[in-house]
Design an enzyme around this catalytic site. Structure first.
Site, PDB file in Angstrom:
ATOM      1  N   HIS A   1      -0.165   3.278   4.783  1.00 54.95           N
ATOM      2  CA  HIS A   1      -0.751   2.215   5.621  1.00 54.95           C
ATOM      3  C   HIS A   1      -0.247   0.833   5.199  1.00 54.95           C
ATOM      4  CE1 HIS A   1      -3.880   4.773   7.639  1.00 54.95           C
ATOM      5  NE2 HIS A   1      -3.750   5.477   6.536  1.00 54.95           N
TER       6      HIS A   1
ATOM      7  N   PHE B   1      -2.921  15.579  -0.571  1.00 57.72           N
ATOM      8  CA  PHE B   1      -2.518  14.303   0.040  1.00 57.72           C
ATOM      9  C   PHE B   1      -1.162  13.789  -0.483  1.00 57.72           C
ATOM     10  CE2 PHE B   1      -2.977   9.628   0.771  1.00 57.72           C
ATOM     11  CZ  PHE B   1      -3.068   9.663   2.149  1.00 57.72           C
TER      12      PHE B   1
ATOM     13  N   TYR C   1      -9.311   5.430  -3.462  1.00 60.15           N
ATOM     14  CA  TYR C   1      -9.158   4.049  -2.970  1.00 60.15           C
ATOM     15  C   TYR C   1      -9.451   3.008  -4.043  1.00 60.15           C
ATOM     16  CZ  TYR C   1      -8.549   5.951   1.679  1.00 60.15           C
ATOM     17  OH  TYR C   1      -8.060   6.632   2.759  1.00 60.15           O
TER      18      TYR C   1
ATOM     19  N   ARG D   1       0.848  -1.188   0.000  1.00 61.79           N
ATOM     20  CA  ARG D   1       0.000   0.000   0.000  1.00 61.79           C
ATOM     21  C   ARG D   1       0.887   1.244   0.000  1.00 61.79           C
ATOM     22  NH1 ARG D   1      -2.645  -3.979   2.644  1.00 61.79           N
ATOM     23  NH2 ARG D   1      -4.920  -4.037   2.700  1.00 61.79           N
TER      24      ARG D   1
ATOM     25  N   ASN E   1      -9.278   6.317  11.240  1.00 61.03           N
ATOM     26  CA  ASN E   1      -7.993   6.365  11.945  1.00 61.03           C
ATOM     27  C   ASN E   1      -8.233   6.377  13.451  1.00 61.03           C
ATOM     28  OD1 ASN E   1      -6.278   6.441   9.718  1.00 61.03           O
ATOM     29  ND2 ASN E   1      -6.173   8.681   9.660  1.00 61.03           N
TER      30      ASN E   1
ATOM     31  N   ARG F   1     -11.124  11.193  -1.385  1.00 63.79           N
ATOM     32  CA  ARG F   1     -10.886   9.791  -1.016  1.00 63.79           C
ATOM     33  C   ARG F   1     -11.800   8.858  -1.794  1.00 63.79           C
ATOM     34  NH1 ARG F   1     -11.349   8.755   5.157  1.00 63.79           N
ATOM     35  NH2 ARG F   1     -10.188   6.861   4.667  1.00 63.79           N
TER      36      ARG F   1
END
Ligand code: HDD
Length: 721
Positions: free
Chosen positions: A106, A192, A393, A103, A179, A389
């Site tokens: 993470h 990001f 993903y 990843r 989180n 987001r």
């Protein structure tokens, strides 16, 4: 010739022997698989059979039985290898491709299976099926992670922890990808990649690993005032949790919940651990990184294997859009919390993790979370970070797992009917039948159809406005909640935050960055700035910075402190017992029994790895040995050797350090009278808070009470600083 022949015969015999072993192990594997299948109510789809049912023979991937898995095909026993050796080539080719890209963030994580069950129906709030019926359990898979480090980095880095939950609901998979900290560094997803590049190892030198203590990170965040609130959290104890089981979880963004009448409310999601949110102290974390880099994953694995299942309450803060307009912060800004004093938590249900994975790669590595995986009754808000987001993903899974068919991997499969006309692609595992792959169609009446009643519909929020690239003015206050966080901490927590900043900024060699960051801290709280500046030797050097919006002075929110409301307790704690042959069996039994009753665990540490005997001659196998198990690995310690054992410990520097470090790491220390001189040698005052001398088994209760009273002996820290 004779030599070659001998070698050949030897090879055949060896080959046969190993075939028998392979047969044996593959048979066991077979049985395990069958046993696992039965326990696998949770897994989507059938796990792939890695063996041939009752046939134990080793085969190639094509099912061809392998005669020799130890030797490549050569021309003569000592000759060149033949290119035609497809058995060897298939095996090595597969091995060469075993790794997939980790990843991008993470990367280091650990997962477990479990279930979720509601306490009562939440129908007033949401129509989500998994929140309606207290009798209905929904399977879940959870992956905890650090953010910055690579997959092979260590567990107790100072970092945010990922807390991602996949609910396999009857209406499709719902992923809550959160989180252990309720705010984020940035307000807009477009930043990001920069944030992550700044925290990852510098591209030229590829260090430091799994650290934010370096120039690029602090340069970026000091230039991004929106990071200030998050920095307070990440420099706090939250970033060094004691265990995954002892972490809060947060959905971070404001989401929407919609009930069957179509009424919507804003919500913030929270996970509350049954064991409380507890942390390590910094020096402990540093020691543990070396002594046991797998500290958190081992803890999770062991607790589940022992039947001591980790548990969390699932809670929401619910509020209407109108109420949100009255708050003095914008709920669409992911750098803000909604203080619990304004909107209290409502407990919706509980999550229990009760099954470790069967295969780390197949499950934990291949699980794919996407915040866009929602179910009817749950929807998004316009938080710009969340919106970004929703793209990222799905996209990342394509490069990480290599195919749009990643939903067919067992861990990602929904556990409800799944059918559509998407077809083909890399690694298609399904075999869709029929000639129709389009919709609408009138050629196959049985093919899937939309359902306007039960299908997902987006909340019909009214939206209008110009296309712009701007940051809302309501996002401009970067300091008020940071100040509130600091004001809400207990004194030890405040000290740790200052210590965290000083450590990290000390590793940041660019003076201008340090000065800029001190300027930000000054806007948060003078006291914090002063403490950090003093530690850095940079009093009076802060850059003068102007806040973009007036800084408010909110009242403290006690709910933000980990320790202000800590009620004590032994559950989930680990007691390190340093002992030797001749240990008082009564005392030993009282400790093990007393700990068990309180839900704690005793780890037996002996000077050597071999077994020891109690005073009654019972053999005990140590869990670890002194040089391999520093006291940092335990929540509290007890030193209880025999008289001869005590003399040996006195002469052992590892034993002296064991006690000295336990004291420095603020643990409750118990010593029997035999071990009392060790305190002196370790320069530990026997009268200090949290240091107990035990007369015998009868004092175990008092010792355990001392341990339960507080997580660490904070007063000692105050005296030492
Ligand atoms: Fe993210 C992984 C949590 C912002 C892009 N993120 C990832 C994971 C967690 C989070 C827990 C690991 C999931 C797992 O265990 O597989 N991320 C968050 C939270 C955020 C956040 C709580 C802010 C509130 N993330 C965020 C942004 C972006 C991403 C703004 C991109 C625009 N995150 C990713 C990713 C990852 C990821 C690149 C890497 C691996 C993956 O998704 O599956 O797409």
């Amino acid at each position: 010739m004779a030599r070659a022949l001998l070698g050949h015969v030897g090879t055949i015999q060896f080959g046969l022997l190993l075939m028998a072993t392979a047969a044996q192990s593959s048979h066991e594997q077979n049985q395990n698989l069958m046993a696992n299948d039965q326990s696998k109510q949770g897994m989507g789809g059938e796990p792939h059979q890695v063996s041939g049912g009752d046939d134990p023979r080793l085969t190639t991937n094509q099912g061809l039985v392998v005669s020799d898995d130890q030797n490549t095909l050569t021309v003569g026993p000592r000759g060149p290898q033949a290119l035609e050796d497809f058995v060897m080539r298939e095996k090595i080719t597969h091995f060469d491709h075993e790794r997939i890209p980790e990843r991008v963030v993470h990367a280091r994580g650990y997962g477990a299976h479990g279930y979720f069950e509601p306490y009562e129906s939440a129908a007033d709030l949401t129509k989500a099926a998994f929140l309606q019926d207290p009798k209905q359990r929904t399977p879940v898979f959870v992956r905890f992670s650090t953010v910055a480090g690579r997959a092979g980095s260590f567990d107790t880095a100072r970092d945010v922890r990922g807390f991602a939950v996949k609910f396999y609901t009857s209406e499709g998979n719902y992923d809550l990808v959160g989180n252990n900290i309720p705010v984020f560094f940035i307000q807009d997803a477009i930043k990001f990649p920069d944030l992550i590049h700044s925290v990852k190892p510098a591209p030229d030198r590829d260090f430091p690993q799994a650290q934010s203590a370096h120039d690029t990170f602090w340069d970026f965040v000091s230039l991004s005032p929106e990071s200030t609130h998050m920095l307070m959290w990440i420099m706090s104890d939250r970033a060094i949790p004691r265990s995954f089981r002892m972490m809060d979880g947060f959905g971070v963004h404001t989401f929407r919940m919609i009930n069957a009448k179509g009424e919507a409310k804003f919500v913030k999601f929270h996970w509350r651990p049954k064991l409380g949110a507890l942390s390590l102290v910094w020096d402990e974390a540093v020691t543990i990184n070396g002594a046991d880099p797998d500290f958190h994953r081992r803890d999770l694995w062991n607790s589940i294997q022992a039947g001591d299942f980790p548990e969390w309450d699932f809670c929401v803060q619910e509020f209407t859009e109108e109420e949100a307009e009255g708050f003095d912060f914008d709920v669409l800004d992911p750098t803000k919390i909604v203080p619990e004093e304004i909107v209290p938590l409502r407990r919706l249900g509980r999550m229990v993790l009760d099954r470790t994975v069967d295969n780390f790669f197949a499950e934990t590595e291949q699980v794919a979370f996407c915040p866009s995986h929602v179910v009817p009754g749950i929807d998004f808000s316009n938080d710009p970070l969340l919106q970004g987001r929703l793209f990222s993903y799905l996209d990342t899974q394509l490069s990480r797992l290599g195919s749009p068919n990643f939903h067919q991997i067992p861990i990602n499969q929904p556990k409800c009917p799944m059918q559509n006309f998407q077809r083909d692609g890399h690694m298609q595992m399904d075999v869709p039948t029929g000639r129709v792959a389009n919709e609408p169609n009138s050629l196959d009446e049985g093919s899937p159809r939309e359902d306007p009643e039960r299908g997902f519909t987006s909340y019909p929020a009214e939206e209008s406005g110009q296309k712009l690239r701007v940051r809302p003015e309501s996002f401009a206050d970067h300091y008020s909640q940071a100040r509130q966080f600091y004001k809400s901490m207990t004194d030890p927590e405040k000290r740790h935050i200052a210590g965290g900043f000083a450590f990290e900024l000390g590793k940041c060699k660019e003076l201008k960055v340090r000065k800029r960051m001190l300027g930000r801290l000054q806007l948060v709280h003078e006291e914090l700035h002063d403490a950090v500046a003093k530690k850095l030797g940079m009093e009076g050097e802060a850059e003068k910075l102007e806040p973009a919006a007036p800084v408010l002075d909110p009242d403290p929110s006690p709910a933000l402190s980990q320790y202000a409301g800590f009620e004590g307790g032994m559950q989930g704690k680990k007691i390190g017992l340093l002992t030797t042959t001749g240990v008082d069996s009564q005392l030993y039994n009282a400790l093990v029994e007393g700990a068990k009753q309180e839900g704690a665990e005793v780890a037996l540490i002996a000077p050597k790895a071999g077994p020891i005997e109690t005073s009654r001659g019972k053999e005990l196998a140590p869990d670890d040995f002194l040089a391999g198990a520093p006291s940092a690995l335990f929540d509290c310690v007890l030193v209880a050797p025999s008289s001869e054992g005590a003399e040996a410990l006195m002469a052992d520097p590892d034993a002296v350090n064991w006690v000295r470090n336990a004291y420095a790491h603020l643990k409750v220390i118990g010593v029997t009278k035999e071990a009392a001189p060790l305190l002196d040698k370790a320069q530990v005052d026997p009268g200090a808070k949290g240091v107990l001398t035990l007369r015998g088994a009868d004092d175990i209760g008092q010792y355990l009470k001392g341990v339960a009273a507080q997580h660490r002996v904070w007063e000692r820290e105050e005296a030492m600083s």
